[in-house]
Design a protein around this motif. Structure first.
Motif, mmCIF file in Angstrom:
data_model
loop_
_atom_site.group_PDB
_atom_site.id
_atom_site.type_symbol
_atom_site.label_atom_id
_atom_site.label_comp_id
_atom_site.label_asym_id
_atom_site.label_seq_id
_atom_site.Cartn_x
_atom_site.Cartn_y
_atom_site.Cartn_z
ATOM 1 N N ASP A 148 0.800 -1.150 0.018
ATOM 2 C CA ASP A 148 0.075 0.052 0.101
ATOM 3 C C ASP A 148 0.873 1.253 -0.116
ATOM 4 O O ASP A 148 0.215 2.386 -0.051
ATOM 5 C CB ASP A 148 -1.018 -0.115 1.195
ATOM 6 C CG ASP A 148 -2.092 -0.935 1.149
ATOM 7 O OD1 ASP A 148 -2.143 -1.595 0.394
ATOM 8 O OD2 ASP A 148 -2.375 -1.444 2.145
ATOM 9 N N ALA A 170 2.544 2.720 -2.182
ATOM 10 C CA ALA A 170 2.352 3.669 -3.433
ATOM 11 C C ALA A 170 1.282 4.587 -3.347
ATOM 12 O O ALA A 170 1.229 5.785 -3.775
ATOM 13 C CB ALA A 170 2.303 2.644 -4.483
ATOM 14 N N THR A 171 0.079 3.856 -2.591
ATOM 15 C CA THR A 171 -1.120 4.770 -2.618
ATOM 16 C C THR A 171 -1.481 5.348 -1.303
ATOM 17 O O THR A 171 -2.331 6.130 -1.264
ATOM 18 C CB THR A 171 -2.157 3.862 -3.107
ATOM 19 O OG1 THR A 171 -2.381 2.877 -2.074
ATOM 20 C CG2 THR A 171 -2.175 3.613 -4.607
ATOM 21 N N ASP A 205 -1.989 7.762 1.888
ATOM 22 C CA ASP A 205 -1.764 9.173 1.969
ATOM 23 C C ASP A 205 -1.115 9.634 3.256
ATOM 24 O O ASP A 205 -1.644 9.480 4.443
ATOM 25 C CB ASP A 205 -3.213 9.696 2.197
ATOM 26 C CG ASP A 205 -3.594 11.218 2.234
ATOM 27 O OD1 ASP A 205 -2.308 11.911 2.138
ATOM 28 O OD2 ASP A 205 -4.746 11.731 2.450
ATOM 29 N N ARG A 211 9.477 9.394 -0.007
ATOM 30 C CA ARG A 211 8.167 8.829 0.027
ATOM 31 C C ARG A 211 7.296 9.573 1.031
ATOM 32 O O ARG A 211 6.067 9.751 0.819
ATOM 33 C CB ARG A 211 8.188 7.010 0.314
ATOM 34 C CG ARG A 211 6.610 6.500 0.216
ATOM 35 C CD ARG A 211 6.019 6.884 -1.042
ATOM 36 N NE ARG A 211 4.378 6.605 -1.109
ATOM 37 C CZ ARG A 211 3.654 7.670 -0.488
ATOM 38 N NH1 ARG A 211 4.154 8.675 -0.633
ATOM 39 N NH2 ARG A 211 2.352 6.981 -0.636
#
Length: 499
Positions: free
Chosen positions: A258, A260-261, A263, A288
């Motif tokens: 998760d 990469a997505t 918040d 990141r």
């Protein structure tokens, strides 16, 4: 104005921050500063009715949660001495702490308390039942904070015992208060912050995170254990501004599907401590998470962090920052400890000042070996200092590998191995070798789906470090052994290789 003792912390926080949320427990209730103080006051009254008084040692062995926090503040309130015991420890380990400290009581889960040896007459206080139910203790009369002095003993924090039986570091009210206040100041913690932590509250790192939240008015989101996916979900849901963890937590988040997505936009800074972290992995976190990653350094014997970076200072990759105000640090020559090593040369990190423990409980010999006549504490960490005073930890003294007469530091090798894009986690340990005495072996966890051969990894290492330093062996493993606080356990890897 804050008093420099821990007995008044909850009461002062209630006065200053009132009904603001102090502790948020995902999936459970949230408690305000006023509610924590009320429960701690009643708990202190209940403990006093059981005969627990100032100076009495009490083992606190509960999981992360409001019960641990309330019991901690209640013990502080009556001037008792907290003996924190991580919930991940075995019954034998906790029993050693209880008996060595001469504990008058044990606060622990019912199923664990029955299996823990304790001194004759020591009471067991257990949530959910037993002879003394914690819920009944919470029905005591509200107690105002006791009058304590900064020099009074507040906690006995037992070391991890990697070189023998654990030793109990005696920390005063002043030690813990100073670490809390200086950490909050350097990191610019304030009442608009939301801090998320899955660090064990009994550990000095997790403990200072909690205490700094009470001093600064932050909302503390507490998890009972670390889960990378849950942490990333909560950062978004709770609008967390500050995440605090050990390197393995960041490794697991970077490797999570998760990532990469996720918040993470609410974060303004993160901290990392407990163990050296390869620069390549720190840079990956900064990219990141899009916020500063503040590396700090501390240990049980100094009540928590003692050096760090500030979010307003230029980053200095690989450094643990500067000593806190009022804390002195020097690098001692390895052969002549009374002398300082030359700038840039490795030696043992020594610290002195208001954070240094009073000594080890009932262990004068170990105290004399650790704190010299000039009050310098030998940390056991090999480090060097640059011209601006920034400190760079090379490795733990006891983890150093001597190969063919050369000193090789595992952390330096880990830095290089971690630069390879296929590597998720790495630990380096010394293994026996008939010719060289010891050689370095790298234990490597790869990213999911990644492929890497031993030969390719060794070729990568030889591009960046001298041939005598490079690992001679590589083992690809599914995971690395860790302590109860999430540190990678090199000792276990050495033992595996020696067997």
């Amino acid at each position: 104005m804050w008093s420099p003792v821990m007995s008044t912390l909850a009461a002062e926080a209630a006065r200053r921050f009132g009904d603001a949320i102090a502790v948020a427990l995902p999936g459970a209730e949230s408690l305000s500063f006023r509610e924590i103080d009320a429960r701690a006051g009643r708990c202190a009254g209940g403990l006093s009715q059981l005969g627990i008084a100032a100076g009495d040692r009490v083992v606190l062995h509960l999981a992360n949660g409001w019960e641990w926090i309330v019991a901690y503040h209640a013990l502080a309130r009556i001037g008792a001495v907290v003996v924190p015991a991580n919930i991940m420890l075995t019954g034998d380990e906790v029993g050693y702490m209880a008996n060595d400290s001469g504990a008058k009581a044990l606060i622990a889960p019912l199923d664990r308390a029955a299996k823990i040896s304790r001194p004759s007459g020591a009471q067991a206080i257990t949530p959910g039942g037993g002879d003394i139910d914690f819920a009944d203790v919470l029905k005591g009369s509200y107690n105002d904070p006791a009058s304590c002095e900064p020099a009074d003993l507040f906690t006995i924090g037992y070391t991890s015992g990697t070189t023998g039986r654990p030793k109990g570091a005696m920390l005063s009210h002043g030690n813990v208060f100073a670490s809390m206040a200086l950490t909050a100041t350097i990191h610019v913690r304030h009442r608009s912050d939301v801090v998320l932590s899955a660090l064990p509250l009994p550990h000095v790192y997790g403990n200072i995170v909690m205490n700094a939240a009470f001093q600064s008015g932050m909302r503390l989101v507490v998890l009972p254990r670390f889960d990378a996916g849950e942490v990333m979900r909560l950062i978004a849901e709770e609008q967390v501004t500050l995440f605090e963890g050990v390197p393995t937590m960041y490794y697991q988040m970077l490797a999570h599907p998760d990532i990469a997505t996720a918040d993470l936009s609410s974060l303004t800074r993160c901290t990392v401590g407990g163990q050296t972290m390869p620069t390549a992995k720190m840079e990956a976190v900064v990219r990141r998470f899009n916020c500063p990653l503040l590396e700090l350094w501390g240990m049980t014997e100094v009540a928590g962090p003692a050096t760090s970076h500030s979010p307003f200072w230029p980053p200095r990759a690989g450094s643990i920052g500067l000593p806190f105000p009022g804390v002195e640090a020097r690098i001692a020559d390895l052969d002549q400890p009374k002398r300082n090593a030359l700038r840039g040369e490795p030696g043992e990190l020594m610290v002195r000042g208001p954070l240094v423990m009073r000594g080890y409980w009932n262990n004068e010999a170990a105290t004399a070996q650790t704190i010299d006549a000039d009050c310098w504490l030998a940390t056991g960490d090999i480090a060097h200092m640059d011209e601006d005073g920034y400190i760079f930890v090379v490795d733990r003294k006891k983890d150093m590998i001597i190969t063919a007469g050369y000193n090789v530091y595992p952390a330096e090798l880990e830095q290089v191995v971690a630069m390879h894009p296929a590597v998720s986690m790495v630990a380096v340990a010394g293994v026996p070798d008939e010719e060289k005495g010891e050689i370095a072996k790298a234990f490597v966890v790869l990213h999911a789906g990644a492929k890497l051969s031993e030969g390719d990894l060794l070729d990568h290492c030889r591009k960046y470090i001298a041939a005598y330093k490079a690992p001679r062996l590589v083992a690809f493993v599914p995971d690395l052994p860790k302590t109860s606080t999430g540190k990678i356990l090199r000792r276990s890897l050495r033992e595996q290789s020696h067997n």
